[in-house]
Design a protein around this motif. Structure first.
Motif, mmCIF file in Angstrom:
data_model
loop_
_atom_site.group_PDB
_atom_site.id
_atom_site.type_symbol
_atom_site.label_atom_id
_atom_site.label_comp_id
_atom_site.label_asym_id
_atom_site.label_seq_id
_atom_site.Cartn_x
_atom_site.Cartn_y
_atom_site.Cartn_z
ATOM 1 N N LEU A 104 0.886 -0.809 -0.282
ATOM 2 C CA LEU A 104 -0.194 -0.917 -0.176
ATOM 3 C C LEU A 104 0.584 1.564 -0.087
ATOM 4 O O LEU A 104 0.280 2.184 -0.983
ATOM 5 C CB LEU A 104 -1.045 0.114 1.156
ATOM 6 C CG LEU A 104 -1.989 1.393 1.141
ATOM 7 C CD1 LEU A 104 -3.154 1.302 0.054
ATOM 8 C CD2 LEU A 104 -2.549 1.262 2.980
ATOM 9 N N ALA A 105 1.939 0.912 0.614
ATOM 10 C CA ALA A 105 3.064 2.135 0.984
ATOM 11 C C ALA A 105 3.189 2.576 -0.740
ATOM 12 O O ALA A 105 3.789 3.702 -0.553
ATOM 13 C CB ALA A 105 4.093 2.472 1.929
ATOM 14 N N LYS A 106 3.136 1.603 -1.289
ATOM 15 C CA LYS A 106 4.410 1.909 -2.666
ATOM 16 C C LYS A 106 3.351 2.317 -3.630
ATOM 17 O O LYS A 106 3.762 3.107 -4.560
ATOM 18 C CB LYS A 106 5.441 0.780 -3.259
ATOM 19 C CG LYS A 106 6.044 0.173 -1.925
ATOM 20 C CD LYS A 106 6.744 -1.405 -2.848
ATOM 21 C CE LYS A 106 7.929 -1.949 -1.798
ATOM 22 N NZ LYS A 106 8.607 -3.181 -2.401
ATOM 23 N N LYS A 107 2.178 1.944 -3.708
ATOM 24 C CA LYS A 107 1.101 2.575 -4.146
ATOM 25 C C LYS A 107 0.738 4.063 -3.842
ATOM 26 O O LYS A 107 0.674 4.433 -5.359
ATOM 27 C CB LYS A 107 -0.172 0.956 -4.234
ATOM 28 C CG LYS A 107 -1.623 1.763 -5.246
ATOM 29 C CD LYS A 107 -2.516 1.060 -4.911
ATOM 30 C CE LYS A 107 -2.653 -0.164 -4.278
ATOM 31 N NZ LYS A 107 -3.804 -0.425 -4.183
ATOM 32 N N LEU A 108 0.602 3.716 -2.401
ATOM 33 C CA LEU A 108 0.655 5.414 -2.663
ATOM 34 C C LEU A 108 1.506 6.559 -2.487
ATOM 35 O O LEU A 108 1.565 7.350 -3.296
ATOM 36 C CB LEU A 108 0.377 5.868 -1.071
ATOM 37 C CG LEU A 108 -1.060 5.359 -0.358
ATOM 38 C CD1 LEU A 108 -0.964 5.723 1.148
ATOM 39 C CD2 LEU A 108 -2.054 5.709 -0.420
ATOM 40 N N VAL A 109 2.863 6.570 -2.694
ATOM 41 C CA VAL A 109 4.169 6.534 -3.556
ATOM 42 C C VAL A 109 3.883 6.858 -4.402
ATOM 43 O O VAL A 109 4.141 7.886 -5.509
ATOM 44 C CB VAL A 109 4.911 6.154 -2.758
ATOM 45 C CG1 VAL A 109 6.706 6.852 -3.973
ATOM 46 C CG2 VAL A 109 5.065 5.933 -1.842
#
Length: 161
Positions: A104-109
């Protein structure tokens, strides 16, 4: 330089209060009289025990209603498959999502960078740090993150100028 953090945290004391309210409601409801339904919390996991599948679904609805009253979104719950306990009774474990997962963090970035705003995004453990020169850019990032459909709720903390 202005910055803020994107986190996903759940106040476990509010979850405990919601669980107490669910237990109280189960004791008083007519359709739960004489049943052996229970709800317990072990760290970041809930265990629901119900007589049958119908009562299990009713427990879900009651739990989600009481969490919503306490300001906790039902999307923080991660339902595992129900398993058979003694006789017809059902046992289900429900995880409480805390922090941002790596995916999720990578997708948000990636989404923030695709917006072409002049901000930097850094993954710090289970949260994101967004920094930029202008407050307006940071507020645009917050607005973008609020409009996207999420599998878990996000909070925006530590906004600093």
């Amino acid at each position: 330089m202005p910055s803020f953090d994107v986190v996903s945290k759940v106040d476990l004391s509010e979850v405990d209060n919601a669980i107490q309210n669910v237990r109280r409601e189960i004791e008083q409801r007519y359709d739960f009289k004489g049943s052996k339904c229970s709800l317990e919390r072990n760290d970041e996991e809930l265990v629901i025990l119900a007589d049958d599948e119908l009562k299990l679904k009713q427990m879900h609805e009651v739990l989600q209603g009481h969490l919503a009253k306490r300001g906790i979104e039902p999307s923080v719950l991660d339902y595992k498959p129900a398993e058979n306990a003694a006789g017809q009774s059902q046992r289900q474990k429900v995880g409480i999502k805390q922090g941002l997962s790596k995916e999720l963090a990578k997708k948000l970035v990636k989404e923030i960078k695709d917006k072409k705003l002049k901000v930097q995004v850094a993954i710090q453990g289970d949260e994101l740090r967004v920094t930029g020169k202008k407050r307006d850019d940071l507020q645009d990032v917050i607005q973008h993150l609020k409009t996207r459909p999420d599998e878990q709720p996000l909070q925006y903390v530590n906004f600093r100028d």
